[in-house]
Design a protein around this motif. Structure first.
Motif, PDB file in Angstrom:
ATOM      1  N   ASP A  55       0.838  -1.194   0.000  1.00 10.95           N
ATOM      2  CA  ASP A  55       0.000   0.000   0.000  1.00 10.95           C
ATOM      3  C   ASP A  55       0.882   1.256   0.000  1.00 10.95           C
ATOM      4  O   ASP A  55       0.627   2.208  -0.736  1.00 10.95           O
ATOM      5  CB  ASP A  55      -0.908   0.018   1.227  1.00 10.95           C
ATOM      6  N   ALA A  56       1.912   1.265   0.836  1.00 12.60           N
ATOM      7  CA  ALA A  56       2.790   2.438   0.955  1.00 12.60           C
ATOM      8  C   ALA A  56       3.545   2.707  -0.343  1.00 12.60           C
ATOM      9  O   ALA A  56       3.685   3.862  -0.754  1.00 12.60           O
ATOM     10  CB  ALA A  56       3.759   2.243   2.122  1.00 12.60           C
ATOM     11  N   GLN A  57       4.049   1.663  -0.998  1.00 13.29           N
ATOM     12  CA  GLN A  57       4.752   1.850  -2.268  1.00 13.29           C
ATOM     13  C   GLN A  57       3.820   2.443  -3.321  1.00 13.29           C
ATOM     14  O   GLN A  57       4.191   3.352  -4.064  1.00 13.29           O
ATOM     15  CB  GLN A  57       5.319   0.517  -2.775  1.00 13.29           C
ATOM     16  N   ALA A  58       2.604   1.911  -3.385  1.00 10.16           N
ATOM     17  CA  ALA A  58       1.633   2.405  -4.363  1.00 10.16           C
ATOM     18  C   ALA A  58       1.287   3.868  -4.095  1.00 10.16           C
ATOM     19  O   ALA A  58       1.212   4.675  -5.031  1.00 10.16           O
ATOM     20  CB  ALA A  58       0.380   1.542  -4.333  1.00 10.16           C
ATOM     21  N   LEU A  59       1.089   4.225  -2.828  1.00 13.13           N
ATOM     22  CA  LEU A  59       0.709   5.591  -2.507  1.00 13.13           C
ATOM     23  C   LEU A  59       1.852   6.564  -2.803  1.00 13.13           C
ATOM     24  O   LEU A  59       1.617   7.653  -3.339  1.00 13.13           O
ATOM     25  CB  LEU A  59       0.250   5.698  -1.056  1.00 13.13           C
ATOM     26  N   ALA A  60       3.079   6.180  -2.508  1.00 14.96           N
ATOM     27  CA  ALA A  60       4.224   7.034  -2.842  1.00 14.96           C
ATOM     28  C   ALA A  60       4.311   7.234  -4.358  1.00 14.96           C
ATOM     29  O   ALA A  60       4.542   8.353  -4.842  1.00 14.96           O
ATOM     30  CB  ALA A  60       5.515   6.423  -2.296  1.00 14.96           C
ATOM     31  N   ARG A  61       4.093   6.168  -5.129  1.00  7.97           N
ATOM     32  CA  ARG A  61       4.128   6.257  -6.597  1.00  7.97           C
ATOM     33  C   ARG A  61       3.007   7.165  -7.099  1.00  7.97           C
ATOM     34  O   ARG A  61       3.226   8.035  -7.942  1.00  7.97           O
ATOM     35  CB  ARG A  61       4.003   4.862  -7.213  1.00  7.97           C
ATOM     36  N   GLU A  72       6.172  10.558   2.231  1.00  9.25           N
ATOM     37  CA  GLU A  72       6.419   9.640   3.330  1.00  9.25           C
ATOM     38  C   GLU A  72       5.056   9.173   3.824  1.00  9.25           C
ATOM     39  O   GLU A  72       4.252   9.988   4.287  1.00  9.25           O
ATOM     40  CB  GLU A  72       7.153  10.339   4.475  1.00  9.25           C
ATOM     41  N   VAL A  73       4.777   7.885   3.697  1.00 10.92           N
ATOM     42  CA  VAL A  73       3.468   7.355   4.066  1.00 10.92           C
ATOM     43  C   VAL A  73       3.464   7.006   5.551  1.00 10.92           C
ATOM     44  O   VAL A  73       4.348   6.306   6.033  1.00 10.92           O
ATOM     45  CB  VAL A  73       3.116   6.132   3.197  1.00 10.92           C
ATOM     46  N   GLY A  74       2.460   7.510   6.253  1.00 13.28           N
ATOM     47  CA  GLY A  74       2.353   7.306   7.693  1.00 13.28           C
ATOM     48  C   GLY A  74       1.176   6.434   8.076  1.00 13.28           C
ATOM     49  O   GLY A  74       0.837   5.463   7.393  1.00 13.28           O
ATOM     50  N   ALA A  75       0.505   6.825   9.150  1.00  4.79           N
ATOM     51  CA  ALA A  75      -0.562   6.028   9.766  1.00  4.79           C
ATOM     52  C   ALA A  75      -1.834   6.024   8.926  1.00  4.79           C
ATOM     53  O   ALA A  75      -2.097   6.940   8.146  1.00  4.79           O
ATOM     54  CB  ALA A  75      -0.873   6.591  11.153  1.00  4.79           C
TER      55      ALA A  75
END
Length: 145
Positions: A55-61, A72-75
């Motif tokens: 999820d974090a990789q996708a959101l950063a992309r 930077e993906v957090g909570a």
């Protein structure tokens, strides 16, 4: 596997991730330009988790593609929101922008920074409405002294 480390697979519902970006007590809202049935509605930026991505990789992309920023993906923010009659799920995360990056509307019609008293000033996509309901407490915590 840790929260936010979900890896998309064909057997689970499609995961859509979105970013709640808060700066100086305001949250970033983005206005859709397409498809026609949702053009003009407002959302949190994000998109589909591709196979093999967390999820974090996708959101950063997605933040890089849609806003031109490093994220930077957090909570997590709020619960999973079911979409497409259960065939997909929306997961929203707090996102911090790196090194003074400033978002640009690369794929959206417009962007606005909304204060807590402005959250209802735009027509949100129905999927984002449960997340909007979570924002007053988050924005109050982020408000500058």
């Amino acid at each position: 596997m840790a929260l936010g480390q979900h890896v998309s697979s064909a057997s689970s519902p499609r995961v859509i991730v979105a970013a709640v970006i808060v700066m100086a007590g305001r949250v970033l809202a983005c206005q859709r330009s397409a498809p026609p049935e949702v053009a003009g509605r407002w959302e949190f930026p994000g998109g589909k988790v591709e196979p093999g991505e967390t999820d974090a990789q996708a959101l950063a992309r997605e933040c890089a593609e849609e806003l031109g920023v490093r994220a930077e993906v957090g909570a997590r923010v709020g619960p999973d929101v079911p979409l497409a009659h259960g065939r997909a799920v929306l997961r929203v995360f707090e996102v911090t922008l790196r090194d003074g990056d400033v978002p640009r509307a690369l794929e959206h019609r417009a962007m606005r920074w909304l204060a807590v008293d402005e959250l209802d000033s735009v027509p949100w996509l129905p999927a984002d409405e449960p997340i909007v309901a979570e924002l007053p407490a988050l924005l109050a915590a982020e408000r500058p002294a």
